[in-house]
Motif scaffolding. Structure first.
Motif, PDB file in Angstrom:
ATOM      1  N   SER A 370      16.306  26.425  13.867  1.00  0.00           N
ATOM      2  CA  SER A 370      15.894  25.370  14.789  1.00  0.00           C
ATOM      3  C   SER A 370      16.545  24.071  14.338  1.00  0.00           C
ATOM      4  CB  SER A 370      14.365  25.216  14.793  1.00  0.00           C
ATOM      5  OG  SER A 370      13.900  24.842  13.508  1.00  0.00           O
ATOM      6  N   PRO A 371      16.705  23.102  15.243  1.00  0.00           N
ATOM      7  CA  PRO A 371      17.311  21.823  14.857  1.00  0.00           C
ATOM      8  C   PRO A 371      16.441  21.054  13.881  1.00  0.00           C
ATOM      9  CG  PRO A 371      17.295  22.110  17.249  1.00  0.00           C
ATOM     10  CD  PRO A 371      16.408  23.171  16.680  1.00  0.00           C
ATOM     11  N   THR A 372      17.079  20.219  13.082  1.00  0.00           N
ATOM     12  CA  THR A 372      16.456  19.297  12.137  1.00  0.00           C
ATOM     13  C   THR A 372      15.841  20.058  10.957  1.00  0.00           C
ATOM     14  OG1 THR A 372      15.908  17.833  13.986  1.00  0.00           O
ATOM     15  CG2 THR A 372      14.918  17.334  11.870  1.00  0.00           C
ATOM     16  N   GLN A 381      25.074  17.633  11.556  1.00  0.00           N
ATOM     17  CA  GLN A 381      23.865  18.114  12.212  1.00  0.00           C
ATOM     18  C   GLN A 381      23.003  18.823  11.162  1.00  0.00           C
ATOM     19  OE1 GLN A 381      25.693  19.457  16.503  1.00  0.00           O
ATOM     20  NE2 GLN A 381      26.344  20.614  14.725  1.00  0.00           N
ATOM     21  N   THR A 382      21.702  18.682  11.253  1.00  0.00           N
ATOM     22  CA  THR A 382      20.827  19.340  10.285  1.00  0.00           C
ATOM     23  C   THR A 382      20.037  20.464  10.960  1.00  0.00           C
ATOM     24  OG1 THR A 382      18.991  17.793  10.624  1.00  0.00           O
ATOM     25  CG2 THR A 382      20.623  17.234   8.931  1.00  0.00           C
ATOM     26  N   TRP A 383      19.711  21.495  10.133  1.00  0.00           N
ATOM     27  CA  TRP A 383      19.101  22.711  10.674  1.00  0.00           C
ATOM     28  C   TRP A 383      18.062  23.282   9.705  1.00  0.00           C
ATOM     29  CZ3 TRP A 383      20.606  23.573  15.572  1.00  0.00           C
ATOM     30  CH2 TRP A 383      21.826  23.027  15.976  1.00  0.00           C
ATOM     31  N   ALA A 412      24.738  24.914  16.960  1.00  0.00           N
ATOM     32  CA  ALA A 412      24.576  24.004  18.099  1.00  0.00           C
ATOM     33  C   ALA A 412      24.973  24.678  19.402  1.00  0.00           C
ATOM     34  CB  ALA A 412      25.415  22.747  17.887  1.00  0.00           C
ATOM     35  N   TYR A 415      22.325  27.387  20.397  1.00  0.00           N
ATOM     36  CA  TYR A 415      21.106  26.664  20.786  1.00  0.00           C
ATOM     37  C   TYR A 415      21.272  26.056  22.176  1.00  0.00           C
ATOM     38  CZ  TYR A 415      17.287  23.282  20.720  1.00  0.00           C
ATOM     39  OH  TYR A 415      16.157  22.562  21.039  1.00  0.00           O
ATOM     40  N   SER A 416      22.416  25.437  22.435  1.00  0.00           N
ATOM     41  CA  SER A 416      22.622  24.767  23.726  1.00  0.00           C
ATOM     42  C   SER A 416      22.662  25.758  24.876  1.00  0.00           C
ATOM     43  CB  SER A 416      23.906  23.936  23.695  1.00  0.00           C
ATOM     44  OG  SER A 416      25.056  24.753  23.740  1.00  0.00           O
TER      45      SER A 416
END
Length: 490
Positions: A370-372, A381-383, A412, A415-416
């Motif tokens: 998941s993001p962050t 970007q962090t994951w 990314a 996910y997108s």
């Protein structure tokens, strides 16, 4: 809107469909592309620009023009299912498939609904943002063209039966200058060789017309489409198409006192949109027929509306596919377990609550993310990640720095795609050499295909000449910010 202003240099972006680094470099090194060689040697050459996923033209062009991935611009692919209206949205994947889906509906999707209904209202295009700054722009041969200026486009009489437009005309918002094959031409006597959009000669002639008439706006976006069809049959290393397009670029540069002067007056950018992966020759070995894998389920037929009893809808985008699970009593796990029985499917992805989940028909284990989170990738970007990192070929180094292997910017991009539109669906990705097939979808044996997450289809070249500036990261989704930044330098 501000009064018209002109940036220091007009920006010309030439998007060559299916231009890839390796054949480009061979064409340049063997003297078959002197214009591209000149731009490469007198500017920046970036060989690893990441394209969005799926690697299909309408998704790519939407990302380029909006500066967002599909989770923001909502164009999931060339073929997808609108869950709210229970209809397959197809922008033109092949004659047999579009005929069964309805030619009028497909043409209407491409010419009108793509820009006026499907492209997300919460995002803006380069054309719209430049217009707000008082900078005019032009779109040549791009089916993604949304801007601020109402434009009248016309359908030739012999094609009018294939559209829903009254009197063969529609009004759409576009850039101040738009050329779209026979629907809108800058040169009144310009000849369109293809049925819809113009071929590479048409595109180049329209661009030269703007230069000749001193009408070149602040930003001009041109698409050369011809190479894609050729590479599907000839293979990814074919360079004849590059040579032909290079001749047109030579003619364009020759309009200036010298090629150096062309760089003094304009910023020139040349890029690819997607690559291709070679496909095998044996049908049974390399064509993945999703209908056979999922034959125990009731699959919707594309020639009719979706029935209440239909459990699945299949939307193939060459080497990736969306599998929509309509039956709420049918668990995603049941479908995923069936997909895992085919060893040619290298990635199976779905979303569940806040996580994206990954499985495979080729490898054991699972992955979720998941993001962050605590892992940072090369694009800052962090994951949050847990599971078998090998499923997406992720490499973790000291201090949890993340890098990508066979699937660039995979987290990314997956996910997108999974958040690009509503519904319960699964994404499948074919291993190199293989192509997906469903009812009447085109496939490509002994040639090449695209659509997947793999680096062969993802990494494209970018040439920039006439400026020392570069995008923040080598990703196509960064191009909008880069162009706007160049345009605002006064």
């Amino acid at each position: 809107m501000k009064q018209n202003v002109q940036p220091p240099k007009p920006i010309i972006l030439l998007n060559i469909d299916s231009l890839m680094p390796e054949p480009l470099e061979i064409a340049v090194q063997t003297g078959r592309a002197p214009a591209l060689k000149f731009l490469m040697e007198n500017g920046h050459y970036i060989s690893n620009v990441v394209s969005p996923f799926p690697t299909m033209s309408v998704t790519i062009d939407s990302s380029l023009l909006t500066g967002t991935y599909p989770n923001k611009h909502h164009i999931p692919g060339l073929n997808w299912f609108d869950n709210s209206k229970k209809e397959i949205i197809n922008y033109g994947t092949g004659f047999r498939e579009t005929t069964k889906l309805g030619m009028r509906r497909t043409v209407h999707n491409m010419l009108y609904r793509l820009n006026n209904e499907h492209l997300g209202e919460e995002v803006t295009t380069i054309f719209e943002d430049l217009a707000d700054k008082g900078i005019p722009s032009a779109s040549i041969n791009s089916f993604v063209y949304r801007g601020n200026t109402p434009q009248h486009l016309h359908v030739p009489r012999f094609l009018s039966t294939l559209t829903h437009f009254k009197n063969g005309e529609w009004i759409t918002k576009a850039p101040s200058i738009i050329s779209l094959g026979m629907f809108s031409k800058l040169r009144p006597r310009g000849f369109t060789a293809q049925i819809a959009a113009g071929n590479y000669k048409f595109t180049a002639r329209e661009l030269r017309h703007l230069i000749r008439k001193n009408r070149l706006p602040g930003f001009t976006f041109c698409i050369f489409q011809d190479m894609d069809a050729r590479i599907h049959f000839k293979g990814r290393m074919d360079i004849k198409g590059i040579t032909k397009i290079d001749r047109q670029i030579q003619k364009t540069l020759n309009m200036y006192p010298s090629w150096e002067e062309a760089l003094n007056r304009n910023v020139w950018m040349v890029m690819g949109d997607n690559g291709h992966a070679p496909t095998g020759a044996n049908y049974r070995e390399f064509i993945i027929d999703l209908r056979k894998i999922l034959k125990t389920f009731r699959i919707a037929k594309i020639q009719r509306s979706v029935h209440k009893k239909d459990q699945l809808v299949l939307c193939v985008n060459q080497r990736m596919s969306y599998i929509y699970v309509l039956d709420n009593n049918l668990s995603l796990t049941t479908v995923i377990n069936q997909l895992q029985t085919d060893k040619r499917i290298d990635i199976i992805a779905w979303k569940e609550k806040d996580y994206v989940h990954i499985a495979s028909g080729m490898k054991n284990g699972s992955l979720r993310f998941s993001p962050t989170g605590e892992y940072k990738d090369e694009y800052n970007q962090t994951w949050n990640i847990d599971g078998n990192f090998d499923l997406l070929d992720l490499d973790v180094r000291n201090e949890k720095m993340l890098s990508y292997g066979d699937y660039p910017d995979a987290l990314a991009r997956v996910y997108s795609a999974l958040h690009s539109h509503s519904g319960r669906f699964i994404i499948v990705n074919a291993k190199p050499g293989c192509d997906f097939k469903a009812q009447s979808t085109p496939f490509h044996l002994s040639g090449a295909a695209h659509g997947s997450l793999h680096k062969q289809e993802t990494l494209v070249p970018l040439l920039i000449a006439g400026t020392t500036a570069k995008p923040a990261y080598p990703r196509l989704v960064e191009m909008k910010e880069f162009i706007l930044r160049l345009s605002s330098q006064q």
